[in-house]
Design a protein around this motif. Structure first.
Motif, PDB file in Angstrom:
ATOM      1  N   ALA A  18       0.837  -1.198   0.000  1.00 40.71           N
ATOM      2  CA  ALA A  18       0.000   0.000   0.000  1.00 40.71           C
ATOM      3  C   ALA A  18       0.866   1.239   0.000  1.00 40.71           C
ATOM      4  O   ALA A  18       1.916   1.282   0.592  1.00 40.71           O
ATOM      5  CB  ALA A  18      -0.892  -0.010   1.238  1.00 40.71           C
ATOM      6  N   GLY A  19       0.405   2.280  -0.684  1.00 38.65           N
ATOM      7  CA  GLY A  19       1.162   3.521  -0.761  1.00 38.65           C
ATOM      8  C   GLY A  19       0.240   4.703  -0.840  1.00 38.65           C
ATOM      9  O   GLY A  19      -0.973   4.571  -0.899  1.00 38.65           O
ATOM     10  N   THR A  20       0.842   5.869  -0.866  1.00 38.58           N
ATOM     11  CA  THR A  20       0.078   7.099  -0.953  1.00 38.58           C
ATOM     12  C   THR A  20      -0.522   7.249  -2.338  1.00 38.58           C
ATOM     13  O   THR A  20       0.167   7.083  -3.332  1.00 38.58           O
ATOM     14  CB  THR A  20       0.988   8.308  -0.684  1.00 38.58           C
ATOM     15  N   ALA A  21      -1.781   7.564  -2.442  1.00 35.12           N
ATOM     16  CA  ALA A  21      -2.428   7.740  -3.739  1.00 35.12           C
ATOM     17  C   ALA A  21      -1.823   8.923  -4.462  1.00 35.12           C
ATOM     18  O   ALA A  21      -1.517   9.940  -3.874  1.00 35.12           O
ATOM     19  CB  ALA A  21      -3.928   7.960  -3.540  1.00 35.12           C
ATOM     20  N   LEU A  22      -1.652   8.759  -5.787  1.00 34.49           N
ATOM     21  CA  LEU A  22      -1.052   9.805  -6.600  1.00 34.49           C
ATOM     22  C   LEU A  22      -2.080  10.375  -7.561  1.00 34.49           C
ATOM     23  O   LEU A  22      -2.861   9.642  -8.160  1.00 34.49           O
ATOM     24  CB  LEU A  22       0.130   9.237  -7.400  1.00 34.49           C
ATOM     25  N   ALA A  23      -2.033  11.673  -7.729  1.00 36.33           N
ATOM     26  CA  ALA A  23      -2.966  12.325  -8.645  1.00 36.33           C
ATOM     27  C   ALA A  23      -2.347  12.349 -10.038  1.00 36.33           C
ATOM     28  O   ALA A  23      -1.791  13.342 -10.470  1.00 36.33           O
ATOM     29  CB  ALA A  23      -3.264  13.752  -8.191  1.00 36.33           C
ATOM     30  N   LEU A  24      -2.455  11.209 -10.745  1.00 29.84           N
ATOM     31  CA  LEU A  24      -1.841  11.072 -12.068  1.00 29.84           C
ATOM     32  C   LEU A  24      -2.920  10.837 -13.111  1.00 29.84           C
ATOM     33  O   LEU A  24      -3.985  10.314 -12.812  1.00 29.84           O
ATOM     34  CB  LEU A  24      -0.870   9.889 -12.080  1.00 29.84           C
ATOM     35  N   ALA A  25      -2.561  11.172 -14.353  1.00 27.44           N
ATOM     36  CA  ALA A  25      -3.520  10.978 -15.436  1.00 27.44           C
ATOM     37  C   ALA A  25      -3.384   9.613 -16.091  1.00 27.44           C
ATOM     38  O   ALA A  25      -4.186   9.249 -16.915  1.00 27.44           O
ATOM     39  CB  ALA A  25      -3.329  12.061 -16.494  1.00 27.44           C
ATOM     40  N   GLY A  26      -2.325   8.875 -15.761  1.00 27.42           N
ATOM     41  CA  GLY A  26      -1.967   7.693 -16.522  1.00 27.42           C
ATOM     42  C   GLY A  26      -3.054   6.675 -16.682  1.00 27.42           C
ATOM     43  O   GLY A  26      -3.332   6.223 -17.778  1.00 27.42           O
ATOM     44  N   CYS A  27      -3.685   6.240 -15.604  1.00 28.85           N
ATOM     45  CA  CYS A  27      -4.704   5.217 -15.781  1.00 28.85           C
ATOM     46  C   CYS A  27      -5.944   5.537 -14.975  1.00 28.85           C
ATOM     47  O   CYS A  27      -6.811   4.701 -14.804  1.00 28.85           O
ATOM     48  CB  CYS A  27      -4.160   3.848 -15.381  1.00 28.85           C
ATOM     49  N   SER A  28      -6.028   6.756 -14.455  1.00 33.22           N
ATOM     50  CA  SER A  28      -7.241   7.135 -13.762  1.00 33.22           C
ATOM     51  C   SER A  28      -8.255   7.625 -14.777  1.00 33.22           C
ATOM     52  O   SER A  28      -7.926   8.146 -15.819  1.00 33.22           O
ATOM     53  CB  SER A  28      -6.942   8.245 -12.750  1.00 33.22           C
ATOM     54  N   GLY A  29      -9.495   7.456 -14.512  1.00 37.28           N
ATOM     55  CA  GLY A  29     -10.522   7.893 -15.453  1.00 37.28           C
ATOM     56  C   GLY A  29     -11.813   7.167 -15.183  1.00 37.28           C
ATOM     57  O   GLY A  29     -11.861   6.165 -14.487  1.00 37.28           O
ATOM     58  N   ASP A  30     -12.898   7.664 -15.780  1.00 41.08           N
ATOM     59  CA  ASP A  30     -14.215   7.102 -15.504  1.00 41.08           C
ATOM     60  C   ASP A  30     -14.481   5.845 -16.322  1.00 41.08           C
ATOM     61  O   ASP A  30     -15.256   4.993 -15.927  1.00 41.08           O
ATOM     62  CB  ASP A  30     -15.299   8.151 -15.780  1.00 41.08           C
ATOM     63  N   SER A  31     -13.860   5.743 -17.516  1.00 47.20           N
ATOM     64  CA  SER A  31     -14.152   4.591 -18.358  1.00 47.20           C
ATOM     65  C   SER A  31     -12.896   4.154 -19.075  1.00 47.20           C
ATOM     66  O   SER A  31     -11.991   4.951 -19.322  1.00 47.20           O
ATOM     67  CB  SER A  31     -15.246   4.929 -19.373  1.00 47.20           C
ATOM     68  N   LYS A  32     -12.870   2.897 -19.419  1.00 48.17           N
ATOM     69  CA  LYS A  32     -11.732   2.324 -20.109  1.00 48.17           C
ATOM     70  C   LYS A  32     -12.206   1.701 -21.417  1.00 48.17           C
ATOM     71  O   LYS A  32     -13.215   0.986 -21.446  1.00 48.17           O
ATOM     72  CB  LYS A  32     -11.063   1.239 -19.257  1.00 48.17           C
ATOM     73  N   ALA A  95      -0.885   0.603  -5.924  1.00 49.70           N
ATOM     74  CA  ALA A  95      -1.820   0.408  -4.816  1.00 49.70           C
ATOM     75  C   ALA A  95      -3.087   1.229  -5.007  1.00 49.70           C
ATOM     76  O   ALA A  95      -4.177   0.803  -4.619  1.00 49.70           O
ATOM     77  CB  ALA A  95      -1.147   0.764  -3.495  1.00 49.70           C
ATOM     78  N   SER A  96      -2.935   2.427  -5.594  1.00 46.94           N
ATOM     79  CA  SER A  96      -4.093   3.316  -5.757  1.00 46.94           C
ATOM     80  C   SER A  96      -4.687   3.252  -7.156  1.00 46.94           C
ATOM     81  O   SER A  96      -5.643   3.964  -7.457  1.00 46.94           O
ATOM     82  CB  SER A  96      -3.670   4.759  -5.460  1.00 46.94           C
ATOM     83  N   ASP A  97      -4.136   2.391  -8.018  1.00 45.53           N
ATOM     84  CA  ASP A  97      -4.621   2.223  -9.386  1.00 45.53           C
ATOM     85  C   ASP A  97      -4.501   3.516 -10.189  1.00 45.53           C
ATOM     86  O   ASP A  97      -5.352   3.842 -11.012  1.00 45.53           O
ATOM     87  CB  ASP A  97      -6.066   1.724  -9.399  1.00 45.53           C
ATOM     88  N   THR A  98      -3.437   4.268  -9.951  1.00 45.68           N
ATOM     89  CA  THR A  98      -3.205   5.517 -10.682  1.00 45.68           C
ATOM     90  C   THR A  98      -1.740   5.588 -11.094  1.00 45.68           C
ATOM     91  O   THR A  98      -0.960   6.348 -10.525  1.00 45.68           O
ATOM     92  CB  THR A  98      -3.559   6.742  -9.825  1.00 45.68           C
ATOM     93  N   TYR A  99      -1.372   4.792 -12.065  1.00 43.85           N
ATOM     94  CA  TYR A  99       0.024   4.707 -12.488  1.00 43.85           C
ATOM     95  C   TYR A  99       0.142   5.114 -13.958  1.00 43.85           C
ATOM     96  O   TYR A  99      -0.849   5.166 -14.686  1.00 43.85           O
ATOM     97  CB  TYR A  99       0.569   3.296 -12.271  1.00 43.85           C
ATOM     98  N   PRO A 100       1.348   5.399 -14.430  1.00 42.80           N
ATOM     99  CA  PRO A 100       1.530   5.896 -15.794  1.00 42.80           C
ATOM    100  C   PRO A 100       1.452   4.787 -16.839  1.00 42.80           C
ATOM    101  O   PRO A 100       1.457   3.593 -16.521  1.00 42.80           O
ATOM    102  CB  PRO A 100       2.928   6.504 -15.747  1.00 42.80           C
ATOM    103  N   SER A 101       1.422   5.192 -18.077  1.00 40.28           N
ATOM    104  CA  SER A 101       1.463   4.240 -19.189  1.00 40.28           C
ATOM    105  C   SER A 101       2.879   3.758 -19.442  1.00 40.28           C
ATOM    106  O   SER A 101       3.105   2.603 -19.800  1.00 40.28           O
ATOM    107  CB  SER A 101       0.927   4.902 -20.463  1.00 40.28           C
TER     108      SER A 101
END
Length: 439
Positions: A18-32, A95-101
């Motif tokens: 587990a880690g601190t959530a990051l505010a990244l654009a890489g894989c965050s979003g409402d739909s895939k 951990a937060s599901d917000t990682y880069p491509s």
């Protein structure tokens, strides 16, 4: 030219922690997107791990790719304040599901990245003849395929160690310059002839700091003697073999018996003494050439001495890791970006322009690389030496502990403490424990 510190980084033990959530654009979003549409608008996040001039070069290339592909937006940034911090940020992002491509990654991280379950597997794409996968060195290809299963990205940077010799020291001693068919016996004989206690001149140098600088200088000796670093299943060490003992005994004989080796406890002083015409030979890489040219040192470069014609060297490739963001369009375009970036036409404007070795053998004859060779003589020989980089350093999680164990053993032996056999067997026990603790 800059010597990277990838080999000395202590990696994070568990990428899925587990880690601190990051505010990244890489894989965050409402739909895939689950069905590929290459024309759909897409944003991919790219962590370069670079700064200053290197970052600027990559940003220019990203802008060019965007211009050629108007539906693609590249969110490019260093990703962290230093390359060393990227692994921890990736762990937190997983951990937060917000990682880069895409992320620049030290080669030593490759196995852990694959074990995270977040990487893409491009194994089915590397057979495309247009990709020219075989143009990458064997070590570079092996590093992006850490377990021999998935191919998790592209080579990003390649290097190797070659034999650099000081012509002024050789001329003063009346010794012939090294050739590309030298054996280690030829090397040892020359080192002894170059050594002059009256002027405090040494034939060779070796770092005994116990760092990876100590360790990776040893691997070519081990490999050329037929030894291996790890067992076939990569769960235990294998360096305390007869091949390993013989390799370390050779170095011990030079350092302790011949007294032809400058013992450096700093990792840096040997290069300064070489530049000042106090050391005849050093084994190092392209990052040394800028300093030697700045100092006005008269030097030459050739491949490492060999054993029975084997001139194998060691390489420390870094990679562009590709991550599966869950969006097929993002995955498609992140692959396309790296295929384009690592093509010769772009690599000469990135690695070559920055002073690194070219990724591909086909770039050696390019005008861009030849201009760098003119500025830094010997760079072409180092690039050609990549064909001798046929094995990669392990990327298993316990490698850091293994490296520390054998590095300490080498350091003690070269300073006259203990025998190679006893030192390597003790190091193997510590290395096996480190491997067990991380598996």
């Amino acid at each position: 030219m800059r010597h990277r510190t990838s080999s000395t980084v202590r990696v994070v033990a568990a990428l899925t922690a587990a880690g601190t959530a990051l505010a990244l654009a890489g894989c965050s979003g409402d739909s895939k997107a689950t069905e590929l549409d290459p024309d759909a608008d897409v944003t991919i996040t790219w962590w370069t791990g670079q700064a200053d001039e290197a970052e600027s070069l990559l940003e220019d290339l990203a802008a060019e790719f965007e211009k050629d592909h108007p539906n693609v937006t590249i969110d490019i940034s260093p990703g962290a304040s230093s390359t060393e911090e990227l692994l921890q940020k990736l762990s937190a992002g997983f951990a937060s599901d917000t990682y880069p491509s895409i992320s620049y990654s030290f080669g030593s991280w490759a196995s852990e990245l694959e074990s995270s379950g977040r990487t893409q597997d491009i194994s089915d794409k590397i057979t495309d003849p247009d990709l020219g996968w075989d143009e990458f060195s064997e070590a570079a290809r092996a590093t992006v395929q850490p377990t021999g299963d998935k191919v998790i990205g592209f080579p990003a940077l390649v290097d190797n160690i070659s034999l650099i010799y000081n012509k002024t020291v050789f001329d003063a001693a009346g010794v012939d310059y090294p050739t590309d068919d030298w054996s280690w016996d030829d090397f040892r004989k020359a080192a002894k002839e170059l050594t002059d206690p009256a002027t405090e001149t040494y034939g060779y140098e070796y770092s005994v700091s116990g760092s990876e600088e100590t360790t990776w200088q040893f691997w070519p000796h081990l490999w050329q003697n037929g030894g291996e670093i790890l067992s076939d299943d990569q769960k235990t060490s294998a360096f305390a073999s007869e091949a390993g003992v013989d390799a370390l005994e050779f170095l011990r004989g030079m350092a302790v018996d011949d007294k032809s080796v400058y013992i450096d406890q700093t990792d840096t002083k040997f290069a300064q003494l070489f530049a000042a015409d106090r050391i005849g030979m050093m084994t190092s890489g392209p990052w040394q050439l800028y300093d030697l040219n700045t100092a006005g040192t008269d030097y030459g470069v050739t491949v490492l001495p060999g054993t029975h014609g084997d001139h194998q060297t060691v390489s420390g490739p870094d990679i562009w890791a590709l991550f599966d963001t869950g969006d097929v369009n993002e995955n498609y375009w992140s692959y396309e970006l790296l295929a384009w970036l690592t093509a010769p036409e772009q690599d000469v404007r990135w690695n070559v322009a920055f002073g690194n070795l070219p990724l591909r053998a086909s770039e050696i004859d390019s005008p861009e690389f030849q201009a760098q060779v003119e500025a830094f003589p010997g760079l072409d020989i180092m690039a050609a030496n990549n064909v001798n980089a046929v094995k990669s350093r392990p990327t298993v999680a316990g490698y850091v502990g293994l490296s520390e164990a054998i590095g300490s053993a080498i350091s003690r032996v070269l300073q006259g403490e203990g025998t190679p056999k006893d030192a390597l067997e003790e190091a193997a026990q510590k290395a096996d424990q480190a491997l067990a603790d991380n598996n």
